[in-house]
Design an enzyme around this catalytic site. Structure first.
Site, short mmCIF file in Angstrom:
data_model
loop_
_atom_site.label_atom_id
_atom_site.label_comp_id
_atom_site.label_asym_id
_atom_site.label_seq_id
_atom_site.Cartn_x
_atom_site.Cartn_y
_atom_site.Cartn_z
N TYR A 120 -10.16 -37.30 9.58
CA TYR A 120 -8.92 -36.58 9.31
C TYR A 120 -7.80 -37.00 10.27
O TYR A 120 -6.83 -36.28 10.44
CB TYR A 120 -9.13 -35.06 9.43
CG TYR A 120 -9.89 -34.44 8.27
CD1 TYR A 120 -10.40 -35.21 7.23
CD2 TYR A 120 -10.08 -33.06 8.21
CE1 TYR A 120 -11.09 -34.63 6.18
CE2 TYR A 120 -10.77 -32.47 7.16
CZ TYR A 120 -11.27 -33.26 6.16
OH TYR A 120 -11.96 -32.68 5.12
N LYS A 173 -24.29 -37.59 11.51
CA LYS A 173 -24.93 -38.61 10.67
C LYS A 173 -24.98 -39.91 11.47
O LYS A 173 -24.52 -40.97 11.04
CB LYS A 173 -24.09 -38.74 9.37
CG LYS A 173 -24.69 -39.58 8.30
CD LYS A 173 -25.79 -38.91 7.50
CE LYS A 173 -26.33 -39.89 6.48
NZ LYS A 173 -27.58 -39.45 5.87
N ASP A 205 -26.77 -34.27 6.19
CA ASP A 205 -27.17 -34.15 4.78
C ASP A 205 -28.42 -33.27 4.65
O ASP A 205 -28.47 -32.37 3.82
CB ASP A 205 -27.35 -35.53 4.13
CG ASP A 205 -28.21 -36.49 4.96
OD1 ASP A 205 -28.51 -36.16 6.13
OD2 ASP A 205 -28.57 -37.56 4.44
N ASP A 233 -17.64 -24.48 4.35
CA ASP A 233 -17.38 -23.98 3.00
C ASP A 233 -18.69 -23.71 2.27
O ASP A 233 -18.80 -22.75 1.48
CB ASP A 233 -16.53 -24.97 2.19
CG ASP A 233 -15.03 -24.83 2.44
OD1 ASP A 233 -14.65 -24.31 3.52
OD2 ASP A 233 -14.24 -25.22 1.57
MG MG Z 1 -11.52 -26.71 3.83
#
Ligand code: MG
Ligand code: NAI
Length: 332
Positions: A120, A173, A205, A233
């Site tokens: 990001y 990961k 994962d 989330d």
């Molecule tokens: Mg979000």
């Protein structure tokens, strides 16, 4: 002098749930000064800018900011605001409450998500007609800063039980992204060891399978930016709805608090949004400013209302935002 809190309602239900959260903050006899500021779709329409420089500066100079949600301009608002407060960690608790129909009622976890880098960090390029690339950034200082916060968090007893005793789980990961997530994992585990905090690790994962199967095996989870976004989330889905989840973006001497949900265009303007996420975000703000006793009272009041009602439509009830807020205020 009291603490200055910038209040940005934003768009949609932000304008309904943030006033509810401010009512809760005002229920205490604390020296808090509220300053209203604008951002979001409506602000862009009116001024040409989704996040006016004045709002950015107010948030940068305040003691804390309470933010609702922005619509289509969300990324143009929230990413610079997280920068304005110098946030290096996004704290996202996901807890199931008695009285709420949750997929996994035993869920009680807190994600500590790296908030500045990873995928990001904004380094995307279009190299040719059919090729685009993204540069993933992981630095030792940001990884260590997050880990130091995580150690403090668990040592203060702020984490739920689960995971290593009085410690945390780091999800990564590093078996594939050996250099970037390798650095992240190594730095986080090194800080934990230096601080004498128990830490274990999960490949992200596999963790995405294990968390829904056995949520009570986990407590505090430390993640890189994207993983924290996605996995938190996922946890939200286990606890019964977006209307419940608060979050905090913590910086060194500033912070921003926001419900995880967006503007909910399908119900905006009807006065039926669930104010719980915004009120619990206000509780995180109180705790951050050192008012832990008041924060605890807010959490207790909210839990009482979730358990006994009234409830908004998203939780199967028919109460308005105002009725739920009044019920919380009555308990306070
Ligand atoms: Mg979000
Ligand atoms: P959303 O969170 O706004 O809504 C998703 C669903 O959850 C809707 O059915 C909504 O009614 C329900 N919901 C959300 N919060 C609720 C509450 N407090 N009470 C009752 N029901 C609630 O997410 P969506 O629909 O993906 O996005 C809508 C807009 O919000 C978009 O323009 C998006 O860009 C923006 N957004 C902004 C965010 C921010 O400002 N931080 C975060 C997420 C989305």
């Amino acid at each position: 002098m009291g603490d200055e809190i910038v209040v940005i309602e934003g768009d949609g239900i932000g304008r309904e749930v943030i006033p509810a959260a401010v009512d809760v903050l005002e229920a205490f006899d604390l020296d808090l000064e509220f300053v209203a500021a604008d951002a979001g779709d409506a602000t862009k329409e009116a001024t040409g800018e989704a996040l006016p420089a004045e709002t950015y500066d107010l948030a940068a100079d305040a003691d804390a900011t309470l933010f609702g949600a922005a619509g289509e301009t969300a990324a143009d608002v929230i990413l610079p605001l997280r920068d304005a407060v110098g946030s290096f960690v996004n704290v996202r608790p996901a807890k199931a409450y008695p009285g709420v129909d949750a997929l996994r009622p035993e869920t009680d976890v807190v994600f500590l998500r790296e908030n500045t880098e990873g995928v990001y960090s904004g380094h995307e390029s279009r190299l040719s007609e059919d090729l685009s690339t993204l540069t993933r950034v992981v630095t030792s200082p940001a990884s260590r800063e997050l880990a130091e916060y995580a150690c403090e968090f668990v040592e203060d007893g702020r984490g739920p039980a689960g995971g290593p005793e009085d410690g945390f789980t780091v999800a990564h990961k590093a078996n594939v992204m050996r250099e970037t997530d390798g650095r992240f994992r190594d730095e986080v585990l090194a800080v934990a060891e230096e601080q004498g905090v128990d830490a274990d690790e999960e490949l992200m994962d596999a963790f995405a399978t294990k968390l829904p199967l056995n949520p009570n095996q986990y407590g505090v989870i430390v993640c890189p930016n994207l993983a924290g976004d996605v996995l938190s989330d996922l946890a939200a889905g286990l606890v019964g709805g977006l209307g419940l989840l608060p979050s905090a973006n913590i910086g060194h001497d500033n912070a921003l608090f926001e419900p995880v949900h967006g503007t909910a265009p399908d119900i905006a303007g009807e006065g039926v949004a669930n104010p719980t996420a915004a009120i619990l975000s206000a509780a995180m703000l109180l705790a951050h400013l050192g008012h832990e006793a008041e924060a605890e009272r807010v959490r207790d009041a909210v839990e009482g209302v979730l358990s006994d009602g009234p409830r908004t439509g998203d939780l199967g009830g028919d109460a308005t935002t105002g009725e739920v807020t009044d019920a919380v205020l009555d308990r306070l």
